[in-house]
Design a protein around this motif. Sequence first.
Motif, PDB file in Angstrom:
ATOM      1  N   ALA A  22       0.844  -1.199   0.000  1.00  0.00           N
ATOM      2  CA  ALA A  22       0.000   0.000   0.000  1.00  0.00           C
ATOM      3  C   ALA A  22       0.878   1.247   0.000  1.00  0.00           C
ATOM      4  O   ALA A  22       2.020   1.238   0.471  1.00  0.00           O
ATOM      5  CB  ALA A  22      -0.913  -0.016   1.223  1.00  0.00           C
ATOM      6  N   ARG A  23       0.324   2.347  -0.551  1.00  0.00           N
ATOM      7  CA  ARG A  23       0.960   3.665  -0.444  1.00  0.00           C
ATOM      8  C   ARG A  23       0.213   4.440   0.622  1.00  0.00           C
ATOM      9  O   ARG A  23      -1.026   4.391   0.693  1.00  0.00           O
ATOM     10  CB  ARG A  23       0.906   4.406  -1.773  1.00  0.00           C
ATOM     11  N   THR A  24       0.988   5.149   1.454  1.00  0.00           N
ATOM     12  CA  THR A  24       0.376   5.864   2.576  1.00  0.00           C
ATOM     13  C   THR A  24       0.854   7.299   2.615  1.00  0.00           C
ATOM     14  O   THR A  24       1.923   7.639   2.093  1.00  0.00           O
ATOM     15  CB  THR A  24       0.749   5.180   3.902  1.00  0.00           C
ATOM     16  N   LYS A  25       0.068   8.142   3.218  1.00  0.00           N
ATOM     17  CA  LYS A  25       0.469   9.525   3.473  1.00  0.00           C
ATOM     18  C   LYS A  25       1.359   9.552   4.710  1.00  0.00           C
ATOM     19  O   LYS A  25       1.410   8.603   5.487  1.00  0.00           O
ATOM     20  CB  LYS A  25      -0.756  10.396   3.666  1.00  0.00           C
ATOM     21  N   GLU A  26       2.044  10.677   4.876  1.00  0.00           N
ATOM     22  CA  GLU A  26       2.954  10.812   6.013  1.00  0.00           C
ATOM     23  C   GLU A  26       2.174  10.743   7.325  1.00  0.00           C
ATOM     24  O   GLU A  26       0.995  11.124   7.392  1.00  0.00           O
ATOM     25  CB  GLU A  26       3.736  12.118   5.929  1.00  0.00           C
ATOM     26  N   ASN A  27       2.889  10.286   8.341  1.00  0.00           N
ATOM     27  CA  ASN A  27       2.350  10.194   9.710  1.00  0.00           C
ATOM     28  C   ASN A  27       1.145   9.238   9.827  1.00  0.00           C
ATOM     29  O   ASN A  27       0.365   9.358  10.779  1.00  0.00           O
ATOM     30  CB  ASN A  27       1.948  11.587  10.218  1.00  0.00           C
ATOM     31  N   ILE A  28       0.991   8.314   8.868  1.00  0.00           N
ATOM     32  CA  ILE A  28      -0.092   7.332   8.984  1.00  0.00           C
ATOM     33  C   ILE A  28       0.269   6.333  10.091  1.00  0.00           C
ATOM     34  O   ILE A  28       1.435   5.954  10.243  1.00  0.00           O
ATOM     35  CB  ILE A  28      -0.326   6.594   7.640  1.00  0.00           C
ATOM     36  N   THR A  29      -0.681   5.946  10.921  1.00  0.00           N
ATOM     37  CA  THR A  29      -0.398   5.020  12.039  1.00  0.00           C
ATOM     38  C   THR A  29      -1.002   3.633  11.844  1.00  0.00           C
ATOM     39  O   THR A  29      -0.576   2.694  12.510  1.00  0.00           O
ATOM     40  CB  THR A  29      -0.947   5.607  13.345  1.00  0.00           C
ATOM     41  N   GLU A  30      -1.976   3.505  10.950  1.00  0.00           N
ATOM     42  CA  GLU A  30      -2.621   2.211  10.739  1.00  0.00           C
ATOM     43  C   GLU A  30      -2.962   2.003   9.264  1.00  0.00           C
ATOM     44  O   GLU A  30      -3.307   2.975   8.569  1.00  0.00           O
ATOM     45  CB  GLU A  30      -3.923   2.081  11.548  1.00  0.00           C
ATOM     46  N   VAL A  31      -2.847   0.760   8.821  1.00  0.00           N
ATOM     47  CA  VAL A  31      -3.259   0.381   7.468  1.00  0.00           C
ATOM     48  C   VAL A  31      -4.380  -0.652   7.603  1.00  0.00           C
ATOM     49  O   VAL A  31      -4.168  -1.725   8.184  1.00  0.00           O
ATOM     50  CB  VAL A  31      -2.088  -0.214   6.671  1.00  0.00           C
ATOM     51  N   PRO A  32      -5.562  -0.366   7.061  1.00  0.00           N
ATOM     52  CA  PRO A  32      -6.666  -1.326   7.176  1.00  0.00           C
ATOM     53  C   PRO A  32      -6.557  -2.433   6.113  1.00  0.00           C
ATOM     54  O   PRO A  32      -6.349  -2.140   4.936  1.00  0.00           O
ATOM     55  CB  PRO A  32      -7.912  -0.470   6.957  1.00  0.00           C
ATOM     56  N   LEU A  33      -6.699  -3.674   6.567  1.00  0.00           N
ATOM     57  CA  LEU A  33      -6.740  -4.836   5.665  1.00  0.00           C
ATOM     58  C   LEU A  33      -8.098  -5.527   5.802  1.00  0.00           C
ATOM     59  O   LEU A  33      -8.592  -5.729   6.915  1.00  0.00           O
ATOM     60  CB  LEU A  33      -5.632  -5.837   5.987  1.00  0.00           C
ATOM     61  N   LYS A  34      -8.642  -5.849   4.653  1.00  0.00           N
ATOM     62  CA  LYS A  34      -9.934  -6.549   4.649  1.00  0.00           C
ATOM     63  C   LYS A  34      -9.711  -8.018   4.264  1.00  0.00           C
ATOM     64  O   LYS A  34      -8.999  -8.303   3.291  1.00  0.00           O
ATOM     65  CB  LYS A  34     -10.906  -5.897   3.682  1.00  0.00           C
ATOM     66  N   VAL A  35     -10.319  -8.923   5.042  1.00  0.00           N
ATOM     67  CA  VAL A  35     -10.219 -10.348   4.772  1.00  0.00           C
ATOM     68  C   VAL A  35     -11.631 -10.878   4.509  1.00  0.00           C
ATOM     69  O   VAL A  35     -12.525 -10.725   5.344  1.00  0.00           O
ATOM     70  CB  VAL A  35      -9.586 -11.115   5.951  1.00  0.00           C
ATOM     71  N   THR A  36     -11.801 -11.480   3.343  1.00  0.00           N
ATOM     72  CA  THR A  36     -13.079 -12.133   3.028  1.00  0.00           C
ATOM     73  C   THR A  36     -12.815 -13.619   2.796  1.00  0.00           C
ATOM     74  O   THR A  36     -11.771 -14.008   2.266  1.00  0.00           O
ATOM     75  CB  THR A  36     -13.738 -11.523   1.787  1.00  0.00           C
ATOM     76  N   TYR A  37     -13.805 -14.465   3.171  1.00  0.00           N
ATOM     77  CA  TYR A  37     -13.651 -15.913   3.003  1.00  0.00           C
ATOM     78  C   TYR A  37     -15.006 -16.598   3.135  1.00  0.00           C
ATOM     79  O   TYR A  37     -15.990 -15.991   3.598  1.00  0.00           O
ATOM     80  CB  TYR A  37     -12.666 -16.500   4.024  1.00  0.00           C
ATOM     81  N   LEU A  38     -15.044 -17.847   2.713  1.00  0.00           N
ATOM     82  CA  LEU A  38     -16.240 -18.671   2.824  1.00  0.00           C
ATOM     83  C   LEU A  38     -16.019 -19.737   3.898  1.00  0.00           C
ATOM     84  O   LEU A  38     -14.971 -20.386   3.925  1.00  0.00           O
ATOM     85  CB  LEU A  38     -16.546 -19.377   1.493  1.00  0.00           C
ATOM     86  N   VAL A  39     -17.022 -19.908   4.769  1.00  0.00           N
ATOM     87  CA  VAL A  39     -16.980 -20.970   5.762  1.00  0.00           C
ATOM     88  C   VAL A  39     -18.389 -21.542   5.889  1.00  0.00           C
ATOM     89  O   VAL A  39     -19.358 -20.808   6.069  1.00  0.00           O
ATOM     90  CB  VAL A  39     -16.457 -20.453   7.129  1.00  0.00           C
ATOM     91  N   ASP A  40     -18.479 -22.849   5.733  1.00  0.00           N
ATOM     92  CA  ASP A  40     -19.784 -23.534   5.759  1.00  0.00           C
ATOM     93  C   ASP A  40     -20.756 -22.900   4.785  1.00  0.00           C
ATOM     94  O   ASP A  40     -21.936 -22.675   5.097  1.00  0.00           O
ATOM     95  CB  ASP A  40     -20.371 -23.541   7.175  1.00  0.00           C
ATOM     96  N   SER A  41     -20.236 -22.528   3.592  1.00  0.00           N
ATOM     97  CA  SER A  41     -21.022 -21.937   2.499  1.00  0.00           C
ATOM     98  C   SER A  41     -21.542 -20.549   2.828  1.00  0.00           C
ATOM     99  O   SER A  41     -22.446 -20.049   2.156  1.00  0.00           O
ATOM    100  CB  SER A  41     -22.205 -22.868   2.128  1.00  0.00           C
ATOM    101  N   LYS A  42     -20.991 -19.882   3.852  1.00  0.00           N
ATOM    102  CA  LYS A  42     -21.394 -18.508   4.191  1.00  0.00           C
ATOM    103  C   LYS A  42     -20.209 -17.570   3.992  1.00  0.00           C
ATOM    104  O   LYS A  42     -19.073 -17.905   4.313  1.00  0.00           O
ATOM    105  CB  LYS A  42     -21.883 -18.438   5.646  1.00  0.00           C
ATOM    106  N   ARG A  43     -20.509 -16.374   3.437  1.00  0.00           N
ATOM    107  CA  ARG A  43     -19.466 -15.367   3.203  1.00  0.00           C
ATOM    108  C   ARG A  43     -19.210 -14.576   4.481  1.00  0.00           C
ATOM    109  O   ARG A  43     -20.139 -14.076   5.120  1.00  0.00           O
ATOM    110  CB  ARG A  43     -19.912 -14.418   2.090  1.00  0.00           C
ATOM    111  N   LYS A  44     -17.945 -14.488   4.875  1.00  0.00           N
ATOM    112  CA  LYS A  44     -17.538 -13.735   6.060  1.00  0.00           C
ATOM    113  C   LYS A  44     -16.598 -12.605   5.625  1.00  0.00           C
ATOM    114  O   LYS A  44     -15.786 -12.776   4.714  1.00  0.00           O
ATOM    115  CB  LYS A  44     -16.802 -14.639   7.053  1.00  0.00           C
ATOM    116  N   THR A  45     -16.692 -11.480   6.323  1.00  0.00           N
ATOM    117  CA  THR A  45     -15.811 -10.338   6.052  1.00  0.00           C
ATOM    118  C   THR A  45     -15.311  -9.772   7.367  1.00  0.00           C
ATOM    119  O   THR A  45     -16.103  -9.526   8.288  1.00  0.00           O
ATOM    120  CB  THR A  45     -16.556  -9.237   5.279  1.00  0.00           C
TER     121      THR A  45
END
Length: 443
Positions: free
Chosen positions: A378-401
């Motif tokens: 990722a590219r970030t601006k100065e003084n950034i403290t956190e980078v958000p990551l999104k995880v999606t997956y299927l479990v028991d045929s249900k979509r989780k995020t």
Amino acid sequence: MSPPSPAPGETVTFDTTVRNLQSSDAPLEINDIVIRKSGGEGITEYERVSDLGSISPGSTLDVPLTASFSSSGDKDLRAIVYGHDRGTGENVLLKYPVQIQVQERHPKVDITVNDSVAGVESGGHVTVANGLDTKISNVEITMDGKGIEMTQDRIVQASVAQNDSVTAPFKFRPTEVGEQTLTATVRYTVDNKTTRNITKTTVITPDPLRDSVKLDTTAVGSGSDRALRVTVSNRANAPISNVAVGGTSENASLQPITLETLSAGSSRQVRLNATLDEPQADITVSADYKLGTKTESINRTTSLRSVPGTIHLAGLNVIQQDGKVQISGSASNAGETATDSVLVSVVDTEAVTPATPNREYFVGTVPASDFVSFDVHARTKENITEVPLKVTYLVDSKRKTQTFDVAVEQPGSAAQPPKSSVEDTNQSRAACSQCSPWAGWCC
């Protein structure tokens, strides 16, 4: 004479024939024919037939006479004819000795009975052994009892040959405890015309009915494939039948199973497959069954727990260089089922922009209690403290995020465990009630 060897009380037929010789000059008028006891005090007359007409010379007259005897033994009899000779006008008296042996002879009858319990159907067998000098036919066996309800009480056999036997079943249900009597009555025919009866009695002692059925449960399977192994133990002193095993719960459903008869002292295991609406369910397992004439029920409370696959980010490493951030780590599955189509991607915000070469990383399948590495940029601006990551997956045929906020520290330093937020309302908090020391995180 028929039968040739009668039993006491049985009717015997004497076929009496009177012949007027061809050389006779006149017909013989027959007034009476009598069958009597020979000798002894008094006169014992068994049967008399009168007014039989006359017999022409060279002709015969057949007259059947019958008698029965109350006791066994050798019997000396006389057949006596009272007549009148029409030619000479004289009275005629003819006597003929008859000897017969009355025997107390019947086929042998035996009764065998299984152990019995009051109120419960039981059974037994009747054996008829023909030791007579002739076959017996039209054999009918009927069962009766005091304090006993017969549920199968009649058996018919066409014939039993000489020196042969037949065994037939019967069923009964004692209605009382203590000594009771069972009686078999055998009716049969000898020489295809003489019917006889014989009875045989036996004593049984039914036990009182004791109800003792137990349930034991064990959780089996893993993840979404959860089930209860239920053991039904019949400790009663009688078989149980129509056994229906099932379970009820507010947040789970189970498929019931029906068993057939379970004999006394035996046990049977069944598997109740469960579908859980939540990670944990309290379940009441029950067994309905028939014991004797009554329907009984027993239940037991247990719990079933399921931890579906869930993804956490662990072992993270953050590298910053020239306004670009590289985040690598492991997509770790802390559940008991595999997760599929796992995708880790950088969330595009005002301060963070996904960058090449890996704006997102397709992890694929992560087996239960396992992990797969990933790498995103990722590219970030100065003084950034956190980078958000999104995880999606299927479990028991249900979509989780899930969204993880990855802390950005000084260049080259290791990142702290990310803070996670769950967007899917189906994601249970119970899924985070575990720790994974090997992955370096605990939620």
